[in-house]
Design a protein around this motif. Structure first.
Motif, PDB file in Angstrom:
ATOM      1  N   UNK A  92     -55.090  28.187   4.021  1.00  0.00           N
ATOM      2  CA  UNK A  92     -54.970  28.413   2.578  1.00  0.00           C
ATOM      3  C   UNK A  92     -55.047  27.119   1.779  1.00  0.00           C
ATOM      4  N   UNK A  93     -54.986  25.987   2.485  1.00  0.00           N
ATOM      5  CA  UNK A  93     -55.121  24.673   1.845  1.00  0.00           C
ATOM      6  C   UNK A  93     -56.543  24.181   2.129  1.00  0.00           C
ATOM      7  N   UNK A 103     -48.945  32.050  -5.881  1.00  0.00           N
ATOM      8  CA  UNK A 103     -50.272  32.476  -5.418  1.00  0.00           C
ATOM      9  C   UNK A 103     -50.201  33.390  -4.197  1.00  0.00           C
ATOM     10  N   UNK A 104     -48.990  33.746  -3.783  1.00  0.00           N
ATOM     11  CA  UNK A 104     -48.829  34.669  -2.665  1.00  0.00           C
ATOM     12  C   UNK A 104     -48.671  34.011  -1.308  1.00  0.00           C
TER      13      UNK A 104
END
Length: 439
Positions: A262-263, A398-399
């Motif tokens: 996710x990064x 952002x979840x």
């Protein structure tokens, strides 16, 4: 075939059929099924529910009514059958019930495998303290092998053609994504392990011919009397707290590494693609620390060994809190190395402590009680509270999850447990008592 080799094969596949899916269940639930933290926490709680009553019950049956090796075989065959059903289930609720049934069959076999190994080794006049750890280390090797196979088969970019072919064949047959392969792999070998167990030396009940004077004795509930002893009560209570710590790392270790995708700067990193293999460093580390257990147990005793384990859990979680795939990748690696000490010095040493502190007539039951506290109550506590905590406090706008914060809370938890254990557990180390296990 020697007794040691037979038990080594048993140990290897005992944990192979668990390692194939345990650490990747989080990635399967969060990534493939889209479950929430609480939904996953409830699903993972099945390990705890399956350990609440079943290990103690199966231990009682082995102590009083049925040959241990036959009971072990039956449980693994049933476990394998239920695993084949899981890939067809999508809803967390239906997945929960079938996995719960699987855990009712599998979780008792962990304690039962220890009891069987101890019994067979003692019957063959072997020193369990010296002989068992090198046998048990192959269980960790089995766990590692299963993790690697699962990771390679589940990775669509696997560098191994065999991994691609196997994944494609299973998917074509079952109609499900490659991620479900973990359950088929575990199921096949669980059934084979059950059949293999029937070749072990016979282990008839120790208590079968003995009369009983109370309903507790008739039902084989004598092991629960151990909770009336202060030292054993404190030992089992803190076993529960450490069991919660173990479930936290099983639940979230692989998911934590996968979430680095996710990064953007880490999205295609080695850590993300081969997260399961990196987590397997934990099990590789186990193989070294298991072999050190006889020395540490005889030199320092159970209290100091368990304290070492607890502080190792603090390091395990703390290092995860600050690690990342680039500049601080070494923290992720070191955390996995520390895990070997954290797990073995608690789980294996605790099992040996129970073996040396109980009468032979209730040892299978006592091992079941130990399992009930660690993988039963401890697992339930860790699963439910962590799932609720993450959804409530550690979901970012952002979840995604605030993993540094999550791991730091876990580290503080382990530190508090260690401090209270040091203050409350009273045990004077006597190296001579460990000799009784080999007679």
């Amino acid at each position: 075939m020697s007794i040691k080799f037979k038990l080594t094969v048993l140990s290897f596949f005992q944990f192979f059929v668990w390692g194939a899916w345990l650490t990747t269940l989080g990635s399967y639930g969060f990534g493939f099924k889209g479950w929430t933290g609480q939904e996953f926490g409830v699903v993972f709680m099945t390990l705890g529910l399956g350990s609440l009553i079943m290990p103690a019950l199966i231990g009682i049956i082995a102590d009083r009514w049925m040959n241990g090796e036959r009971l072990y075989a039956l449980m693994h065959i049933l476990y394998g059958i239920t695993l084949f059903i899981l890939p067809a289930l999508d809803a967390p609720s239906s997945f929960f019930w079938i996995l719960l049934l699987s855990m009712c069959f599998y979780m008792p076999t962990i304690a039962l495998s220890n009891a069987l190994s101890y019994r067979i080794l003692i019957d063959n006049q072997l020193d369990v303290i010296k002989v068992f750890p090198p046998i048990r280390v192959w269980g960790t090797v089995g766990f590692i092998a299963a993790m690697w196979i699962t990771n390679l088969v589940s990775d669509p970019q696997s560098p191994l053609d065999a991994g691609k072919v196997l994944g494609q064949k299973i998917s074509a047959i079952t109609g499900h994504a490659v991620n479900a392969n973990q359950f088929y792999i575990a199921g096949v070998f669980a059934v084979l392990l059950g059949l293999y167990a029937l070749t072990l030396p016979k282990c008839p009940p120790e208590n079968k011919s003995k009369g009983s004077t109370s309903w507790a004795e008739k039902l084989g509930l004598n092991a629960f009397k151990l909770l009336g002893n202060y030292k054993m009560l404190i030992f089992f209570l803190f076993s529960m707290f450490l069991g919660a710590a173990l479930q936290l790392t099983n639940m979230y270790g692989d998911t934590y590494l996968k979430d680095f995708e996710n990064i953007p700067q880490y999205a295609d990193s080695f850590v993300v693609r081969y997260s399961t293999m990196i987590i397997s460093i934990s099990q590789i580390s186990e193989t070294l620390f298991i072999l050190a257990i006889p020395f540490f147990m005889k030199k320092f005793g159970i209290k100091k060994v368990m304290l070492i384990s607890m502080f190792a859990w603090v390091l395990r979680f703390g290092l995860f809190s600050y690690g990342n795939p680039e500049g601080f990748f070494w923290m992720i690696v070191l955390s996995n190395i520390v895990y070997g000490m954290a797990f073995d010095f608690f789980n294996i040493s605790g099992s040996l402590f129970v073996e040396t502190s109980t009468d032979k007539e209730i040892r299978s039951s006592a091992q079941g009680l130990f399992m009930m506290m660690t993988n039963g109550f401890g697992s339930i506590m860790g699963s439910l509270l962590s799932g609720w905590m993450i959804d409530k406090f550690y979901l970012l706008p952002d979840g995604t999850k605030d993993w540094p914060g999550i791991w730091m809370v876990f580290a503080v938890y382990a530190l508090v447990v260690a401090i209270f254990f040091a203050l409350l557990f009273r045990h004077k180390h006597n190296p001579a008592e460990l000799q009784s296990i080999s007679h």
